[in-house]
Motif scaffolding. Structure first.
Motif, PDB file in Angstrom:
ATOM      1  N   ALA A 154       0.832  -1.045  -0.097  1.00  9.62           N
ATOM      2  CA  ALA A 154       0.245  -0.430   0.219  1.00  9.62           C
ATOM      3  C   ALA A 154       0.347   1.177   0.006  1.00  9.62           C
ATOM      4  CB  ALA A 154      -0.764   0.060   1.184  1.00  9.62           C
ATOM      5  N   ILE A 155       2.216   1.182   0.648  1.00 11.68           N
ATOM      6  CA  ILE A 155       2.584   2.514   0.690  1.00 11.68           C
ATOM      7  C   ILE A 155       3.713   3.076  -0.886  1.00 11.68           C
ATOM      8  CG2 ILE A 155       4.784   3.216   1.766  1.00 11.68           C
ATOM      9  CD1 ILE A 155       4.225   2.517   4.372  1.00 11.68           C
ATOM     10  N   GLU A 156       4.008   1.530  -1.019  1.00 11.78           N
ATOM     11  CA  GLU A 156       4.897   1.537  -2.890  1.00 11.78           C
ATOM     12  C   GLU A 156       3.943   2.201  -3.265  1.00 11.78           C
ATOM     13  OE1 GLU A 156       6.861  -1.464  -5.432  1.00 11.78           O
ATOM     14  OE2 GLU A 156       7.656  -2.100  -3.060  1.00 11.78           O
ATOM     15  N   PHE A 157       2.430   1.798  -3.031  1.00  9.90           N
ATOM     16  CA  PHE A 157       1.359   2.150  -3.903  1.00  9.90           C
ATOM     17  C   PHE A 157       1.475   3.649  -4.304  1.00  9.90           C
ATOM     18  CE2 PHE A 157      -2.990   3.110  -5.266  1.00  9.90           C
ATOM     19  CZ  PHE A 157      -3.093   2.517  -6.485  1.00  9.90           C
ATOM     20  N   LEU A 158       1.086   4.370  -2.539  1.00 12.99           N
ATOM     21  CA  LEU A 158       1.142   5.386  -2.481  1.00 12.99           C
ATOM     22  C   LEU A 158       2.065   6.579  -2.967  1.00 12.99           C
ATOM     23  CD1 LEU A 158      -1.050   7.678  -1.176  1.00 12.99           C
ATOM     24  CD2 LEU A 158       0.318   7.173   1.058  1.00 12.99           C
ATOM     25  N   LEU A 159       3.448   6.098  -2.407  1.00 12.41           N
ATOM     26  CA  LEU A 159       4.619   7.134  -3.295  1.00 12.41           C
ATOM     27  C   LEU A 159       4.822   6.925  -4.351  1.00 12.41           C
ATOM     28  CD1 LEU A 159       6.614   5.147  -0.005  1.00 12.41           C
ATOM     29  CD2 LEU A 159       5.917   7.698  -0.092  1.00 12.41           C
ATOM     30  N   LYS A 160       4.381   6.007  -5.296  1.00 10.11           N
ATOM     31  CA  LYS A 160       4.300   6.262  -6.348  1.00 10.11           C
ATOM     32  C   LYS A 160       3.472   6.786  -7.279  1.00 10.11           C
ATOM     33  CE  LYS A 160       6.482   1.416  -7.623  1.00 10.11           C
ATOM     34  NZ  LYS A 160       6.577   0.351  -8.159  1.00 10.11           N
ATOM     35  N   GLU A 161       1.846   6.795  -7.229  1.00 10.40           N
ATOM     36  CA  GLU A 161       1.334   7.458  -7.202  1.00 10.40           C
ATOM     37  C   GLU A 161       1.829   9.068  -7.056  1.00 10.40           C
ATOM     38  OE1 GLU A 161      -1.799   6.906  -8.624  1.00 10.40           O
ATOM     39  OE2 GLU A 161      -0.648   5.997  -8.863  1.00 10.40           O
ATOM     40  N   GLN A 162       2.070   8.966  -5.899  1.00  8.62           N
ATOM     41  CA  GLN A 162       2.585  10.633  -5.316  1.00  8.62           C
ATOM     42  C   GLN A 162       3.962  11.123  -5.636  1.00  8.62           C
ATOM     43  OE1 GLN A 162       3.011  10.651  -1.079  1.00  8.62           O
ATOM     44  NE2 GLN A 162       0.688  11.427  -0.918  1.00  8.62           N
ATOM     45  N   GLY A 163       4.584  10.190  -6.470  1.00 10.69           N
ATOM     46  CA  GLY A 163       5.485  10.513  -7.513  1.00 10.69           C
ATOM     47  C   GLY A 163       7.218  10.683  -7.244  1.00 10.69           C
ATOM     48  N   LYS A 164       7.137   9.950  -5.778  1.00 18.31           N
ATOM     49  CA  LYS A 164       8.337  10.121  -4.697  1.00 18.31           C
ATOM     50  C   LYS A 164       9.129   9.074  -4.623  1.00 18.31           C
ATOM     51  CE  LYS A 164       5.467  13.405  -1.722  1.00 18.31           C
ATOM     52  NZ  LYS A 164       5.468  13.009  -0.337  1.00 18.31           N
ATOM     53  N   TRP A 165       8.689   7.588  -4.913  1.00 10.67           N
ATOM     54  CA  TRP A 165       9.131   6.404  -5.400  1.00 10.67           C
ATOM     55  C   TRP A 165      10.830   6.469  -6.052  1.00 10.67           C
ATOM     56  CZ3 TRP A 165       8.894   2.476  -2.410  1.00 10.67           C
ATOM     57  CH2 TRP A 165       9.470   1.044  -3.315  1.00 10.67           C
ATOM     58  N   ASP A 166      10.618   6.805  -7.393  1.00 10.54           N
ATOM     59  CA  ASP A 166      11.394   7.395  -7.643  1.00 10.54           C
ATOM     60  C   ASP A 166      13.431   7.388  -7.329  1.00 10.54           C
ATOM     61  OD1 ASP A 166      10.899   5.135  -9.918  1.00 10.54           O
ATOM     62  OD2 ASP A 166      10.402   6.982 -11.531  1.00 10.54           O
ATOM     63  N   SER A 167      13.211   8.860  -7.112  1.00 13.37           N
ATOM     64  CA  SER A 167      14.124   9.524  -5.632  1.00 13.37           C
ATOM     65  C   SER A 167      14.424   8.958  -4.387  1.00 13.37           C
ATOM     66  CB  SER A 167      13.339  10.899  -5.289  1.00 13.37           C
ATOM     67  OG  SER A 167      12.258  10.962  -4.829  1.00 13.37           O
ATOM     68  N   LEU A 168      13.268   8.024  -3.593  1.00 10.71           N
ATOM     69  CA  LEU A 168      13.406   6.879  -3.115  1.00 10.71           C
ATOM     70  C   LEU A 168      13.952   6.279  -2.950  1.00 10.71           C
ATOM     71  CD1 LEU A 168      10.354   7.445  -1.184  1.00 10.71           C
ATOM     72  CD2 LEU A 168      12.056   8.081  -0.150  1.00 10.71           C
ATOM     73  N   MET A 169      14.358   5.703  -4.448  1.00 13.87           N
ATOM     74  CA  MET A 169      14.919   4.786  -4.438  1.00 13.87           C
ATOM     75  C   MET A 169      16.806   4.970  -5.605  1.00 13.87           C
ATOM     76  SD  MET A 169      13.426   1.977  -4.506  1.00 13.87           S
ATOM     77  CE  MET A 169      12.353   2.853  -3.195  1.00 13.87           C
ATOM     78  N   GLU A 170      17.214   6.020  -5.536  1.00 18.49           N
ATOM     79  CA  GLU A 170      18.510   6.242  -5.910  1.00 18.49           C
ATOM     80  C   GLU A 170      19.418   6.537  -4.652  1.00 18.49           C
ATOM     81  OE1 GLU A 170      18.124  10.628  -6.736  1.00 18.49           O
ATOM     82  OE2 GLU A 170      16.658  10.501  -8.158  1.00 18.49           O
ATOM     83  N   ARG A 171      18.502   6.326  -3.456  1.00 15.68           N
ATOM     84  CA  ARG A 171      19.723   5.348  -2.671  1.00 15.68           C
ATOM     85  C   ARG A 171      19.873   4.413  -2.380  1.00 15.68           C
ATOM     86  NH1 ARG A 171      18.497   7.440   3.217  1.00 15.68           N
ATOM     87  NH2 ARG A 171      19.819   5.452   4.788  1.00 15.68           N
ATOM     88  N   TYR A 172      19.655   3.744  -3.219  1.00 14.98           N
ATOM     89  CA  TYR A 172      19.556   2.345  -3.180  1.00 14.98           C
ATOM     90  C   TYR A 172      20.314   1.948  -4.839  1.00 14.98           C
ATOM     91  CZ  TYR A 172      16.365   2.303   0.886  1.00 14.98           C
ATOM     92  OH  TYR A 172      16.339   2.448   2.227  1.00 14.98           O
ATOM     93  N   PHE A 173      19.595   2.554  -6.039  1.00 17.23           N
ATOM     94  CA  PHE A 173      19.996   2.358  -6.937  1.00 17.23           C
ATOM     95  C   PHE A 173      20.579   3.279  -7.700  1.00 17.23           C
ATOM     96  CE2 PHE A 173      16.715   0.179  -6.581  1.00 17.23           C
ATOM     97  CZ  PHE A 173      17.069  -1.524  -5.870  1.00 17.23           C
ATOM     98  N   GLY A 174      21.070   4.299  -7.164  1.00 19.35           N
ATOM     99  CA  GLY A 174      22.224   5.732  -8.181  1.00 19.35           C
ATOM    100  C   GLY A 174      21.537   6.707  -9.667  1.00 19.35           C
TER     101      GLY A 174
END
Length: 174
Positions: A154-174
């Protein structure tokens, strides 16, 4: 309003515990009166990601338990309301305490006691194994069961809908 529109307004995530953060089982024994609960580490990391994204995250639980308080402290949750037998009035208190409007909250529940706040919140989520009556008030039902990654989903869905997911993933995938 569509799901994207609902998700864009969310500033806080309100979680039930038993049946949502856990699979709903409560154990006793081992020479102690304390309850034994099992929490999913992926759900915990989802909560960490939500907090990193600037969302408030916390618990609204009908039960009072040392396990709830330990998990809330580990995850540095923003609020913890326990022994809330009337979830709707507890939700109202939470809104007032944190200067939130109902539509700014995502609520994740599993049973009919969660229906009143779910019917008022901005984005209502029922875990995959929630009672079917919650389909009347939920915007989304997770594929995962409570205690088994439903909160993370549910949180992943929310963060993707809010456009925040990709920037959070930069920490892990550069």
């Amino acid at each position: 309003m569509n799901l994207h529109g609902k998700c864009s307004k969310i500033r806080a995530i309100v979680l039930d515990v038993d049946g949502v953060l856990t699979d709903g089982r409560i154990g006793y024994g081992g020479g102690t009166e304390n309850e034994i609960k099992f929490f999913n580490v992926r759900d915990g990391h989802g909560i960490v990601l939500a907090r990193r994204a600037g969302l408030l995250v916390g618990i609204l639980s009908g039960r009072k338990s040392a396990a709830n308080r330990i998990r809330a402290a580990e995850l540095k949750l923003d609020f913890l309301y326990e022994r809330i037998l009337d979830k709707d009035s507890g939700f109202t208190t939470l809104l007032k305490d944190h200067s939130l409007a109902p539509e700014e909250c995502m609520y994740i529940g599993d049973d009919i006691v969660d229906a009143p706040p779910m019917s008022r919140c901005g984005f209502a989520v029922a875990v995959g194994d929630a009672v079917s009556d919650l389909d009347r008030v939920c915007d989304m039902r997770t594929k995962h069961a409570g205690g088994n990654g439903a909160v993370r989903e549910a949180i992943e869905f929310l963060l993707k809908e809010q456009g925040k997911w990709d920037s959070l993933m930069e920490r892990y995938f550069g």
